[in-house]
Design a protein around this motif. Structure first.
Motif, short mmCIF file in Angstrom:
data_model
loop_
_atom_site.label_atom_id
_atom_site.label_comp_id
_atom_site.label_asym_id
_atom_site.label_seq_id
_atom_site.Cartn_x
_atom_site.Cartn_y
_atom_site.Cartn_z
N ASN A 65 -32.63 61.41 -10.73
CA ASN A 65 -33.55 62.27 -11.47
C ASN A 65 -35.00 61.91 -11.11
OD1 ASN A 65 -35.15 63.56 -13.44
ND2 ASN A 65 -33.39 63.67 -14.81
N PRO A 66 -35.58 62.64 -10.14
CA PRO A 66 -36.96 62.34 -9.75
C PRO A 66 -37.96 62.60 -10.87
CG PRO A 66 -35.96 63.91 -8.22
CD PRO A 66 -35.00 63.69 -9.33
N GLY A 69 -37.80 59.69 -12.83
CA GLY A 69 -37.90 58.48 -12.02
C GLY A 69 -36.76 57.53 -12.32
N ARG A 115 -40.46 57.91 -7.78
CA ARG A 115 -40.14 59.34 -7.65
C ARG A 115 -39.90 59.72 -6.20
NH1 ARG A 115 -42.39 64.39 -6.84
NH2 ARG A 115 -41.63 66.00 -8.26
N GLU A 116 -40.68 59.18 -5.27
CA GLU A 116 -40.52 59.51 -3.86
C GLU A 116 -39.17 59.04 -3.33
OE1 GLU A 116 -43.47 58.33 -5.11
OE2 GLU A 116 -44.35 60.34 -5.02
N ALA A 118 -36.41 58.71 -5.19
CA ALA A 118 -35.43 59.63 -5.78
C ALA A 118 -35.38 60.93 -4.99
CB ALA A 118 -35.76 59.89 -7.24
N LEU A 119 -36.52 61.47 -4.63
CA LEU A 119 -36.56 62.71 -3.85
C LEU A 119 -35.96 62.50 -2.45
CD1 LEU A 119 -40.07 64.08 -4.85
CD2 LEU A 119 -37.84 65.11 -5.39
#
Length: 148
Positions: A65-66, A69, A115-116, A118-119
């Motif tokens: 889940n970006p 995070g 976040r990066e 996760a993406l």
């Protein structure tokens, strides 16, 4: 209070209620992945397969889940000695790679991630794998590539 002020308050109240209603759904979001874990999928540093526990097997279920995070996981294994570590690594099928997300081998849960990252996992899951380790197989007892 004027009619316009009452409409504004009513609109703000409705928006707040909608936000509260949507928040649990958003928290449960993310991209799910399920991968089978096998000893055959474990490779040596030079890419030789079948380096894990060939009698063992398992399943890793992940949600990436970006927006939050987070990486959440549940791992189940059978016919292997007690698991001492679990991770998400970055590397294609033919090689071993570095740990990018440590996972608690004793319980399901969630861990905060960038976040990066996760993406990146979501956009190229075949570049990442889950593996579990134990005393007999410190380099990895079972492995499963996410994008397979």
């Amino acid at each position: 209070m004027s009619a316009r002020a009452r409409r504004t308050v009513a609109g703000l109240t409705a928006a707040a209620l909608l936000t509260l209603t949507l928040a649990p759904g958003a928290a449960a979001g993310g991209r799910p992945f399920t991968t089978d874990l096998t000893g055959e999928a474990e490779v040596s540093a030079t890419g030789v397969p079948n380096q894990g526990d060939l009698d063992g097997f398992g399943t890793a279920e992940l949600t990436i889940n970006p927006g939050l995070g987070q990486v959440c996981w549940s791992i189940e294994v059978s016919d292997v000695e007690t698991i001492t570590a679990a991770h998400i690594h970055v590397s294609p099928v033919i090689s071993a790679g570095p740990v990018v997300v440590p996972l608690n081998p004793y319980a399901s849960g969630c861990v905060d991630v960038d976040r990066e990252l996760a993406l990146a996992i979501i956009h190229d899951p075949s570049a990442y794998y889950v593996n579990v380790h134990n005393a007999t197989y410190p380099a990895g007892a079972l492995r499963g590539q996410l994008g397979r």
